[in-house]
Write a protein that holds these residues in place. Structure first.
Motif, mmCIF file in Angstrom:
data_model
loop_
_atom_site.group_PDB
_atom_site.id
_atom_site.type_symbol
_atom_site.label_atom_id
_atom_site.label_comp_id
_atom_site.label_asym_id
_atom_site.label_seq_id
_atom_site.Cartn_x
_atom_site.Cartn_y
_atom_site.Cartn_z
ATOM 1 N N GLN A 29 0.842 -1.174 0.104
ATOM 2 C CA GLN A 29 0.037 -0.025 -0.093
ATOM 3 C C GLN A 29 0.904 1.259 0.102
ATOM 4 N N ASP A 30 1.793 1.267 1.043
ATOM 5 C CA ASP A 30 2.704 2.383 1.152
ATOM 6 C C ASP A 30 3.347 2.650 -0.203
ATOM 7 N N ILE A 31 3.885 1.665 -1.008
ATOM 8 C CA ILE A 31 4.713 2.277 -2.250
ATOM 9 C C ILE A 31 3.952 2.817 -3.364
ATOM 10 N N ILE A 32 2.615 2.400 -3.197
ATOM 11 C CA ILE A 32 1.710 2.986 -4.209
ATOM 12 C C ILE A 32 1.248 4.337 -3.802
ATOM 13 N N ALA A 33 1.231 4.634 -2.612
ATOM 14 C CA ALA A 33 0.981 5.949 -1.969
ATOM 15 C C ALA A 33 2.080 6.921 -2.032
ATOM 16 N N GLY A 34 3.196 6.367 -2.140
ATOM 17 C CA GLY A 34 4.463 7.057 -1.994
ATOM 18 C C GLY A 34 4.827 7.300 -0.544
ATOM 19 N N GLY A 35 4.664 6.577 0.083
ATOM 20 C CA GLY A 35 5.214 6.406 1.335
ATOM 21 C C GLY A 35 6.459 5.629 1.734
ATOM 22 N N VAL A 36 6.771 4.945 0.709
ATOM 23 C CA VAL A 36 8.106 4.209 1.168
ATOM 24 C C VAL A 36 8.766 4.044 -0.503
ATOM 25 N N THR A 37 9.913 3.870 -0.609
ATOM 26 C CA THR A 37 10.625 3.588 -1.862
ATOM 27 C C THR A 37 10.640 2.167 -1.929
ATOM 28 N N ALA A 38 11.192 1.493 -3.013
ATOM 29 C CA ALA A 38 11.461 0.094 -3.372
ATOM 30 C C ALA A 38 12.459 -0.465 -2.397
ATOM 31 N N LYS A 39 13.539 0.415 -2.245
ATOM 32 C CA LYS A 39 14.567 -0.021 -1.021
ATOM 33 C C LYS A 39 14.037 0.048 0.278
ATOM 34 N N GLN A 40 13.347 0.953 0.699
ATOM 35 C CA GLN A 40 12.873 1.117 1.994
ATOM 36 C C GLN A 40 11.759 -0.242 2.355
ATOM 37 N N PHE A 41 11.086 -0.547 1.254
ATOM 38 C CA PHE A 41 9.934 -1.772 1.384
ATOM 39 C C PHE A 41 10.934 -2.603 1.537
ATOM 40 N N SER A 42 12.181 -3.020 0.841
ATOM 41 C CA SER A 42 12.992 -4.037 0.893
ATOM 42 C C SER A 42 13.460 -4.085 2.495
ATOM 43 N N ASP A 43 13.938 -2.919 3.032
ATOM 44 C CA ASP A 43 14.636 -2.862 4.330
ATOM 45 C C ASP A 43 13.413 -3.376 5.502
ATOM 46 N N ASN A 44 12.345 -2.831 5.165
ATOM 47 C CA ASN A 44 11.290 -3.277 6.052
ATOM 48 C C ASN A 44 10.955 -4.588 6.129
ATOM 49 N N MET A 45 11.058 -5.203 5.094
ATOM 50 C CA MET A 45 11.069 -6.698 4.741
ATOM 51 C C MET A 45 11.940 -7.528 5.470
ATOM 52 N N LYS A 46 13.149 -6.876 5.644
ATOM 53 C CA LYS A 46 14.478 -7.567 6.251
ATOM 54 C C LYS A 46 14.248 -7.453 7.606
ATOM 55 N N SER A 47 14.069 -6.292 8.212
ATOM 56 C CA SER A 47 14.089 -6.301 9.730
ATOM 57 C C SER A 47 13.013 -6.870 10.166
ATOM 58 N N GLU A 48 11.870 -6.758 9.828
ATOM 59 C CA GLU A 48 10.422 -7.546 10.120
ATOM 60 C C GLU A 48 10.584 -9.285 10.150
ATOM 61 N N PHE A 49 11.457 -9.513 8.813
ATOM 62 C CA PHE A 49 11.691 -10.877 8.812
ATOM 63 C C PHE A 49 12.455 -11.464 9.982
#
Length: 434
Positions: free
Chosen positions: A406-426
Motif C-alpha cells: 500500500q505504502d509504495i503505491i501511496a508514495g510513502g516508501v521507496t522500493a529500497k525502504q520496502f525491502s529494508d522493512n521486509m528484512k527487519s521484520e523477517f
C-alpha cells in the motif's frame, strides 16, 4: 461458464431444508449471527452453542452460512453462532490465540499447521479422515498422522481474466511477465484508459498481498537457480526484493492499475471483471464466481502465473482453501466435530468445491466447475507450488508485505525502504517464532 450454476447450487442447498430462509435473510455473513432464526423451538437447557468462524468473504461466506443453517435444521439441539468478519479475521484470530479462546470451529486460511497447529484438535479418528484427497493430504496432516483440518476444496490459483477483452485486443494468454506487461500496455492504450489491465481492491489491504504472493514464486522459488534454501535458513539477501517492490510500483506508475487502488475494495475487483472494466485479477476461480453473480454472461478464464526468470515456466499456487478445524480446548468437542463431519459429507463437500470452482479435498468427488473445467484440464500438468508466504515467511510477514505494498503505491516508501522493512521484520518475527 453456465450462468445458472451458482443459483442451481443454492437451490440444492435450499431443497434440503424447505423452510430455510438464509437467502432472503437480512442477516449478513460479515459478522456474528445465529445460524438459525427459524429452527423449531428446543428447550434452551438441552441446547448447546458452538462458535464457528471463517475468513471466507462475499458470496462464499453466505454459502457456508447457508450450509451451517442446514446443519442446525438437522441438529436442533446444537445452536451455531456463525461469524465471517472478512478482512478483520486475521487480527481477530491473533487476539483469540493470545488469550487461548479460540472458536469451537474455525477456518485456517492456509495456516493449519504453521500458525494454528497448536490450537487444533487431532481429527484423524473422524470417519472422513481416510477420505482426504492425496493431493491435499500432506498439507493438512503431519508425520505423526495428525489431521489438522477438513479441507472441503483445494486451491489451484493463477490469474483470473476476462476472455472477451483478450479476444477483442487479439492478445494471447501471457506466459511470461514481459508478455503480461505488453498485454497491459495494449489494453490501456487501445481501450483509451477505459479498461484497467489489473484491478486491486487495496483498501481491504489483503488483495495487495496477492500480487507478491503470486510472483514471489516465479522470482525466487520456481526457477532452477533459486533462493528457496536461503529464505529458509535466513541468509536471503533482501536487496533482491528491491526489484520486486519496483515491479508493483511500476504497475501503478505505468497506468496498469486502477487509479482508485487505495480506496477500492475486493468487491470492486469482482465488479470490474464482471463489467469488462479490467482484464486480469490476482485471484483464483472464486473471484469469477463472485463476478458472475453480477454478470451471468461473463466469459472468464484462469491462467497460470507467468514466469519471470528466463528459462522458467508458468506455475500455479495452491494449498488449503476452504477448511474447518476444531479447537483442542473446545467445551463442545462432540458438537464441533459433528458440525465438521456434516461438511465432510460428499454431497456437501462437493457443493462447497462447486461454489468455488475448485477441486474437492475429498476423494471421489467430481466437481462441476462449469466452463472452468476446460482450464483445469488444459493446465493439468502445470506445477502447483505452495503460497510463498506460507513456506518462506514467518507468521506476521503477510501484514508487513501488504502494508508496504500500500505504502509504495501511496508514495510513502521507496522500493529500497520496502525491502529494508521486509528484512527487519523477517529477522524480528523469525526470532520471535523460536
Amino acid at each position: 461458464m453456465k450462468s445458472v450454476k451458482w443459483q442451481a447450487t443454492l437451490c440444492v442447498l435450499l431443497s434440503s431444508a424447505a423452510i430455510l430462509s438464509a437467502c432472503g435473510s437480512d442477516k449478513s455473513a460479515t459478522g456474528a449471527t445465529n445460524a438459525s432464526n427459524t429452527a423449531s423451538a428446543t428447550p434452551s437447557a438441552k441446547q448447546e452453542t458452538i462458535s464457528v468462524s471463517t475468513n471466507v468473504v462475499g458470496e462464499q461466506a453466505k454459502f457456508l452460512q447457508t450450509l451451517a443453517e442446514n446443519f442446525q435444521k438437522e441438529n436442533p439441539t446444537i445452536k451455531v453462532e456463525f461469524s465471517a468478519p472478512g478482512k478483520d479475521y486475521g487480527d481477530i484470530m491473533k487476539v483469540k490465540m493470545a488469550s487461548n479462546e479460540m472458536p469451537d470451529v474455525f477456518a485456517t486460511h492456509g495456516w493449519a499447521k504453521l500458525k494454528y497447529g497448536q490450537f487444533l484438535a487431532d481429527l484423524k479418528n473422524e470417519p472422513w479422515a481416510n477420505t482426504l484427497d492425496d493431493a491435499i493430504k500432506s498439507i493438512v496432516t503431519d508425520e505423526t498422522g495428525k489431521v489438522y483440518v477438513l479441507p472441503m476444496d483445494q486451491d489451484k490459483s493463477g490469474l483470473a481474466y476476462n476472455v472477451d477483452i483478450l479476444e477483442k485486443y487479439e492478445i494471447a494468454v501471457p506466459k511470461t511477465y514481459d508478455e503480461l506487461m505488453k498485454a497491459a500496455e495494449i489494453i490501456k492504450t487501445k481501450s483509451g484508459g477505459k479498461v484497467s489491465p489489473f484491478h486491486v481492491g487495496g483498501s481491504d489491504i489483503w488483495p495487495v498481498g496477492q500480487f507478491f504472493d503470486y510472483f514471489a514464486n516465479p522470482l525466487y522459488i520456481s526457477p532452477s537457480a533459486n533462493s528457496a534454501s536461503k529464505l529458509l535458513d535466513g541468509s536471503f539477501d533482501w536487496s533482491n526484493w528491491d526489484k520486486f517492490a519496483q515491479m508493483y510500483s511500476d504497475l501503478y506508475k505505468n497506468g496498469y492499475l486502477n487509479k482508485d487502488v487505495l480506496t477500492a475494495k475486493y468487491n470492486d475487483d469482482a465488479k470490474a471483471l464482471a463489467e469488462g472494466k479490467t482484464a486480469f485479477l490476482f485471484y483464483g476461480a472464486y473471484i469469477i464466481q463472485e463476478a458472475m453473480k453480477i454478470n451471468p454472461q461473463l466469459h472468464a478464464g484462469i491462467m497460470p502465473i507467468p514466469s519471470v526468470v528466463e528459462g522458467d515456466t508458468p506455475t500455479f499456487v495452491g494449498g488449503e482453501k476452504t477448511t474447518w478445524g476444531v479447537s483442542k480446548n473446545s467445551k463442545h468437542m462432540e458438537a464441533a466435530k459433528k458440525f465438521v463431519a456434516y461438511f465432510a459429507k460428499p454431497e456437501n463437500a462437493q457443493l462447497v468445491a462447486d461454489s468455488n470452482g475448485l477441486p474437492a479435498g475429498i476423494k471421489g468427488i467430481k466437481v462441476n466447475a462449469g466452463d472452468l473445467t476446460k482450464y483445469y484440464e488444459q493446465y493439468k500438468d502445470v506445477r502447483v507450488l505452495p503460497y510463498f508466504d506460507r513456506v518462506f515467511l514467518p507468521n506476521g510477514m503477510w501484514d508487513v508485505m501488504c502494508k508496504n505494498g500500500q505504502d509504495i503505491i501511496a508514495g510513502g516508501v521507496t522500493a529500497k525502504q520496502f525491502s529494508d522493512n521486509m528484512k527487519s521484520e523477517f529477522i524480528r518475527l523469525k526470532a520471535a517464532a523460536k
